[in-house]
Write an enzyme that holds these catalytic residues in place. Structure first.
Site, PDB file in Angstrom:
ATOM      1  N   HIS A   1      -5.071  -2.817  -5.499  1.00  0.00           N
ATOM      2  CA  HIS A   1      -5.673  -3.964  -5.986  1.00  0.00           C
ATOM      3  C   HIS A   1      -4.882  -4.990  -5.804  1.00  0.00           C
ATOM      4  O   HIS A   1      -5.244  -6.347  -5.755  1.00  0.00           O
ATOM      5  CB  HIS A   1      -6.043  -3.869  -7.739  1.00  0.00           C
ATOM      6  CG  HIS A   1      -7.234  -3.009  -7.746  1.00  0.00           C
ATOM      7  ND1 HIS A   1      -8.389  -3.492  -8.354  1.00  0.00           N
ATOM      8  CD2 HIS A   1      -8.005  -1.954  -7.090  1.00  0.00           C
ATOM      9  CE1 HIS A   1      -9.517  -2.566  -8.372  1.00  0.00           C
ATOM     10  NE2 HIS A   1      -9.092  -1.642  -7.333  1.00  0.00           N
TER      11      HIS A   1
ATOM     12  N   HIS B   1      -9.966   7.875  -3.310  1.00  0.00           N
ATOM     13  CA  HIS B   1     -10.750   8.464  -4.172  1.00  0.00           C
ATOM     14  C   HIS B   1     -10.775  10.164  -4.305  1.00  0.00           C
ATOM     15  O   HIS B   1     -11.140  10.779  -5.000  1.00  0.00           O
ATOM     16  CB  HIS B   1     -12.381   8.283  -4.217  1.00  0.00           C
ATOM     17  CG  HIS B   1     -12.571   6.783  -4.588  1.00  0.00           C
ATOM     18  ND1 HIS B   1     -13.994   6.376  -4.181  1.00  0.00           N
ATOM     19  CD2 HIS B   1     -11.990   5.802  -5.067  1.00  0.00           C
ATOM     20  CE1 HIS B   1     -13.959   5.020  -4.564  1.00  0.00           C
ATOM     21  NE2 HIS B   1     -12.761   4.686  -5.127  1.00  0.00           N
TER      22      HIS B   1
END
Length: 730
Positions: free
Chosen positions: A99, A269
């Site tokens: 991020h 993920h």
């Protein structure tokens, strides 16, 4: 602002849209009670390290091995105030690094991890960055220990790399060199919306409302997101076509292709879990809106258990993607492709997808009790790796070839976390990969020309048929592609002679080719990149400037070393420095001028003196005479400002768009000058006029020449990292 919904009572930018004043909504708009520290920085950003601090030098003195060892130890040192899922902080730090870097957008090069902006509003308080304030606090003891030798910006990315390594994942390399800034970068436009992402808020791509693509330079699909809404467009889990479209559009604007989308999604993920095991309505304000006692912590839960550990609510989605969330595996693709999924809701009310009739061995361990098994899950965005034909083909390829997946993820992660660092020469440390990657815009090392060669080529250019205007235009077109945001562009490499730049309309391709062909025939053993800049020196000396510096040593890139699609994003839609605006746009000309000057790293006086000088030197696009307020064309004079401020002139608009103007003599009524908004703003805006008057006043011409040459040279040399960083790579 409501801490839960993000709704505001009124929009301070209502109706402006676009790149309103370049900044869109400011931190003060979102959080009116925020302390206005910028009052103490009237002359630019603050830096407690001082102007003489050399971060590259400090980084090179870092005990790199010890720092990595400390980061490895941190990964499993769970703290009671924010305990680690599965006893491992690795997934948390991967998300933090992702991020930090994932705000990068290729359209203007802004965002990214290059300056550690995740520490400041608005990014520290975006919904998508929920609870990353805790990740940064977990890193503080490490940052405190190594001090100035490691920036927060570098530490974010290094922690992400170590996290992947510590869980057995692949890493391509690491380059340091990201110097911190100490306040928000206020020249970044994050959007004009008056709400954060939440259910019912329209996405930035909504064909039914006439929005076929994301606005301007933006990349994220909604305000407050890094990429896309994981629940689907606008929170709709049934819009597969829209979800795949959103993924492609937003990742494309962050310089990623389909294979990189799949590799990053699956690789990221593979680790960790999402958090939505609680009541989202009890969450407190984000860090920027918290009270003093919170000490920068945000999203504090009001529930009895404190909303930490198994009760954490971040995205609202709950669960792990794989049955091995604390280590690298191939299980993401296996679980995604082998199971059918049904739509369910998390305890926090978020839409997510759960395997039907999942085998117990394919379930994930509960994050806080490994003896328990819980179903895995996928988001709507994940499901596109299976449902979209293009993404599915890549997913099946990676499932069948795990080494290809490892390599693709490692390379895509490296690109994600280094894309905004510019040329590889800026990378520092022992883990910089040897391989040159095309997205790094490689340029072969140049040769420093001798004084005699410089003199010889200068004389040839001066005696050629090339005019001052042609030489100035070409040098400016080459160097002014530089942008400080991601350190791309500039004169080094002479990419002005390659696709796509040679064909950009703003560069007047036919005339450009004539100039480049002539310079190529005159340069001898000098690089074309150096000859282009030297041509600008010759033009300025012909125009009356003295002591114009020239530093050679640039290299010439090849077409094979040039990512055409990536450079396409850099084509200017308008360029006030060349009085170029081919079409009507929803943004004022003068605002685009400021934006371009900001990307060039110019101050207000530098922008002002360059505009004034380029006008009289004949740098306008085409034969356009607008703003050419001189009868001494091709001479470096202050005539632009003198005649602009001449009160015998009366200016009037000549068209409905208020883009073009004509000046007539007050007494005689005869037409004298033509200009554009990009010219007249230097008379109408008080700050710009105050600077311009310095150059227009008696005795100002010599200062004007001196300041123009200094600003010009700054632009010509803006990308010379091969000089400034060479001492760190010896």
């Amino acid at each position: 602002m409501d801490a839960k919904t993000g709704e505001m009572s009124g929009c301070p930018m209502h109706g402006d849209g676009g790149m309103r004043a370049l900044l869109g909504r400011t931190n003060k708009d979102w959080w009116p009670e925020m302390l206005a520290t910028e009052i103490l920085n009237p002359n630019g950003p603050s830096n407690p390290m001082g102007d003489d601090f050399d971060y590259a030098e400090a980084f090179n003195a870092l005990d790199y091995k010890a720092l990595k060892e400390d980061l490895h130890a941190l990964m499993t040192d769970s703290q009671p105030w924010w305990p680690a899922d599965y006893g491992h902080y690795g997934p948390f730090f991967i998300r933090m690094a992702w991020h930090a870097a994932g705000t990068y957008r290729t359209a203007d090069g802004r965002g990214g991890a290059n300056s550690g902006q995740q520490r400041f509003a608005p990014l520290d308080s975006w919904p998508d960055n929920g609870n990353l304030d805790k990740a940064r606090r977990l890193l503080w003891p490490v940052k405190q220990k190594y001090g100035q030798h490691i920036s927060w910006a570098d530490l974010f990315i290094m922690a992400g790399n170590v996290a992947i390594e510590s869980m057995g994942g692949p890493i391509f390399g690491f380059g340091g060199g990201r110097a911190d800034v100490f306040e928000p970068e206020r020249d970044i436009y994050w959007g004009s919306e008056d709400k954060w992402v939440n259910e019912g808020v329209q996405t930035r791509i909504a064909p039914e409302h006439g929005f076929e693509q994301i606005e301007g330079p933006l990349a994220a699909i909604q305000m407050g997101l890094i990429y896309v809404n994981p629940e689907g467009p606008g929170g709709n889990p049934h819009d597969d076509e829209g979800a795949a479209r959103d993924l492609r559009e937003t990742f494309k604007r962050m310089a990623m292709n389909d294979e990189e989308i799949v590799a990053l999604t699956a690789g990221g993920h593979t680790f960790g879990k999402a958090h939505g095991n609680g009541d989202a309505s009890t969450l407190g304000a984000a860090p920027a809106g918290g009270d003093l006692a919170a000490q920068g912590f945000g999203w504090v839960s009001g529930e009895e258990h404190g909303g930490i550990g198994e009760h954490t609510v971040t995205s609202g989605i709950e669960g792990a993607w794989t049955n091995t969330p604390d280590r690298w595996s191939e299980n993401y693709f296996r679980l995604l492709l082998d199971y059918d999924y049904e739509l369910v809701q998390s305890p926090a009310g978020a839409n997510q997808w759960q395997p039907i009739d999942q085998k117990e061995e394919d379930m994930a361990p509960a994050a806080w009790d490994s003896s328990k098994k819980v179903p895995t899950m996928m988001t709507t965005a994940d499901m596109q790796m299976k449902r979209d034909p293009g993404f599915r083909k890549i997913s099946e390829k990676f499932r069948n070839d795990h080494e290809a997946f490892r390599d693709a993820f490692a390379r895509a992660w490296f690109k994600l976390t280094h894309r905004d660092m510019g040329p590889k020469i800026r990378y520092l440390g022992p883990e910089v990969p040897q391989e040159d990657l095309i997205w790094q815009d490689p340029v072969p090392e140049g040769t420093m020309p001798s004084d005699s060669l410089i003199s010889e080529v200068k004389a040839k250019i001066a005696d050629s048929s090339l005019t001052v205007s042609q030489l100035i235009k070409t040098a400016w077109a080459s160097a002014s592609t530089y942008r400080k945001s991601d350190h791309r562009g500039g004169a080094n490499g002479a990419r002005i002679a390659l696709s796509p730049q040679k064909d950009w309309d703003v560069n007047e391709p036919a005339n450009l080719q004539k100039v480049l062909s002539t310079l190529d025939g005159l340069r001898g053993d000098m690089s074309l990149a150096d000859a282009i800049v030297l041509g600008g020196v010759v033009a300025l000396e012909k125009a009356g400037a003295t002591d114009v510096p020239f530093t050679g040593g640039r290299g010439d890139a090849t077409q094979e070393q040039t990512d055409v699609e990536s450079f396409d994003w850099m084509e200017p839609e308008a360029d006030a420095f060349r009085n170029y605006r081919p079409k009507k746009m929803g943004v004022k000309t003068e605002e685009m001028m400021l934006d371009r000057a900001s990307l060039l790293g110019l101050s207000l006086p530098e922008m002002t003196v360059l505009i004034g000088g380029l006008r009289v030197l004949g740098a306008n696009h085409g034969e356009r005479g607008h703003g050419h307020l001189t009868e001494r064309s091709g001479q470096l004079t202050n005539d632009f400002f003198v005649h602009l401020y001449d009160m015998t002139n009366v200016w009037k608009s000549t068209d409905d768009s208020d883009e073009e103007y004509v000046a007539t003599d007050r007494a005689e009524g005869r037409e004298k000058w033509h200009a554009t908004r990009a010219d007249l703003v230097f008379g109408s805006n008080a700050e710009l006029r105050a600077v311009g008057e310095v150059y227009a006043q008696k005795g100002g011409e010599e200062k004007f020449k001196k300041d123009f040459v200094k600003a010009w040279t700054k632009v010509m040399d803006a990308d010379r990292f091969d000089i400034s960083y060479r001492k760190y790579h010896s």
